[in-house]
Scaffold this active site. Structure first.
Site, PDB file in Angstrom:
ATOM      1  N   CYS A 124       0.881  -1.177   0.000  1.00 27.71           N
ATOM      2  CA  CYS A 124       0.000   0.000   0.000  1.00 27.71           C
ATOM      3  C   CYS A 124       0.914   1.220   0.000  1.00 27.71           C
ATOM      4  O   CYS A 124       1.789   1.329  -0.847  1.00 27.71           O
ATOM      5  CB  CYS A 124      -0.987  -0.042   1.163  1.00 27.71           C
ATOM      6  SG  CYS A 124      -0.217  -0.179   2.801  1.00 27.71           S
ATOM      7  N   GLN A 125       0.723   2.119   0.951  1.00 31.30           N
ATOM      8  CA  GLN A 125       1.613   3.273   1.080  1.00 31.30           C
ATOM      9  C   GLN A 125       2.712   3.015   2.097  1.00 31.30           C
ATOM     10  O   GLN A 125       3.847   3.443   1.915  1.00 31.30           O
ATOM     11  CB  GLN A 125       0.808   4.523   1.481  1.00 31.30           C
ATOM     12  CG  GLN A 125       1.612   5.785   1.687  1.00 31.30           C
ATOM     13  CD  GLN A 125       2.196   6.359   0.401  1.00 31.30           C
ATOM     14  OE1 GLN A 125       1.759   6.007  -0.699  1.00 31.30           O
ATOM     15  NE2 GLN A 125       3.186   7.218   0.532  1.00 31.30           N
TER      16      GLN A 125
END
Length: 268
Positions: free
Chosen positions: A228-229
Site C-alpha cells: 500500500c503506502q
C-alpha cells in the site's frame, strides 16, 4: 493450542481466554483500548511495529527494537498470539505479518476485530493487563514473507510475480499523490483493502474473498506481493491472502519507497 484456526471468531476466542498460552494483543487506538477491551488483552501501539523513518516509514524496525517489543508482550515459542484492532484488520495484520517474519507462526486473527467482539455482546474490561516479559531472541526467518524494491524490479519482466496494490483507486491511478511520483507498479492489480471486509458482518473477512480476488486475476497462479503506502493496509491483504492459502508476500517499503525512488518503473 495447535488446532486453533488462523481466523478466529469472537465466540471461539471467548472460550479460550482462560488458557495461559493465549495472549490477546489489541492494536486499537489508545482511547478505544482504554474505553473497553477484551479481558486480559494487552494494548500495543502500531508504531512499535514500524521503523517510522522517511521516506519509507513502514519498513521493519531494527532487530533490537523488535526484540524489545516481543519481549514486552511476553512472547515465547508456546504463546498463541491473537491480534485484533478497531479498524478492520490492518494493524492486527501488521502484527501477525511481523510474527511470521521472525518465524513465529503460532497466531490467529480475531475476525472482525473489536467491532465483531462488541457487537456479539462479549465481555469488556477497562482494567490494565500485565504480563511478565520474556527473554526471547528475535531474528528474521529465512522464509520471511517479504520482498524488497530491488527484488520486485528484477522479477517484473519474468511473469512469475503478481503485484496486489491495496491502495485506493485514486492513489493507484496517480490522481492522488502521496510520494514524489504517483501511479502504480507496472502490471499491478488494484484491490483496495476495504473491499475484503464485509460491513454487513461487522468487518469480518468477506466470505467470498477467494472468488472475488480470482475474478480480479489474483488467483494464486503466481506468487503475490502486496503493498500500500506504508504496509498497513497491505498487512490486512497479506493476512487475507495467507488465510486463503495464496502464495503471498508483502513489500514493506510500499509506495512510500517506490514512489520516492527516481529509477523505479511506474504506470499511471
Amino acid at each position: 493450542m495447535s488446532d486453533i484456526p488462523l481466523i478466529l471468531e469472537p465466540e471461539q476466542l471467548a472460550s479460550l481466554l482462560e488458557h495461559e498460552e493465549i495472549r490477546v494483543i489489541d492494536l486499537s487506538s489508545p482511547q478505544n483500548y482504554l474505553a473497553g477491551h477484551i479481558p486480559g488483552a494487552l494494548g500495543l501501539p502500531f508504531q512499535a511495529l514500524m521503523a517510522g523513518t522517511p521516506p519509507a516509514p513502514g519498513k521493519l524496525p531494527s532487530i533490537e527494537r523488535l526484540t524489545q517489543v516481543m519481549q514486552a508482550i511476553g512472547l515465547t515459542p508456546d504463546t498463541r498470539i491473537v491480534a485484533c484492532d478497531d479498524e478492520g484488520g490492518g494493524w492486527a495484520g501488521r502484527l501477525l505479518w511481523t510474527l511470521e517474519v521472525i518465524g513465529h507462526t503460532n497466531y490467529s486473527y480475531l475476525n472482525g476485530g473489536m467491532t465483531a467482539w462488541k457487537n456479539a455482546g462479549l465481555p469488556l474490561t477497562t482494567e490494565d493487563a500485565t504480563v511478565t516479559p520474556s527473554s526471547i531472541t528475535v531474528s528474521i526467518a529465512d522464509d520471511a514473507p517479504m520482498i524488497d524494491a530491488e527484488q520486485i524490479q528484477q522479477r517484473l519482466g519474468q511473469n512469475d510475480l503478481q503485484i496486489w496494490d491495496a491502495r485506493s483507486p485514486l492513489e493507484y491511478s496517480g490522481e492522488r499523490m502521496v510520494a514524489m511520483r504517483g501511479g502504480h507498479i507496472p502490471g499491478a492489480i488494484n484491490c483496495e483493502w476495504t473491499q475484503l471486509m464485509d460491513p454487513q458482518r461487522d468487518l469480518r473477512i468477506r466470505e467470498d474473498a477467494k472468488e472475488f480476488l480470482a475474478a480480479l486475476g489474483i488467483d494464486g497462479s503466481r506468487e503475490i506481493a502486496t503493498h500500500c503506502q506504508s504496509h498497513h493496509r497491505s498487512a490486512f491483504t497479506w493476512l487475507v491472502g495467507k488465510s486463503l492459502g495464496l502464495p503471498i508476500k508483502a513489500y514493506p517499503g510500499s509506495w512510500s519507497e517506490w514512489g520516492n525512488l527516481s529509477d523505479t518503473p511506474i504506470e499511471s
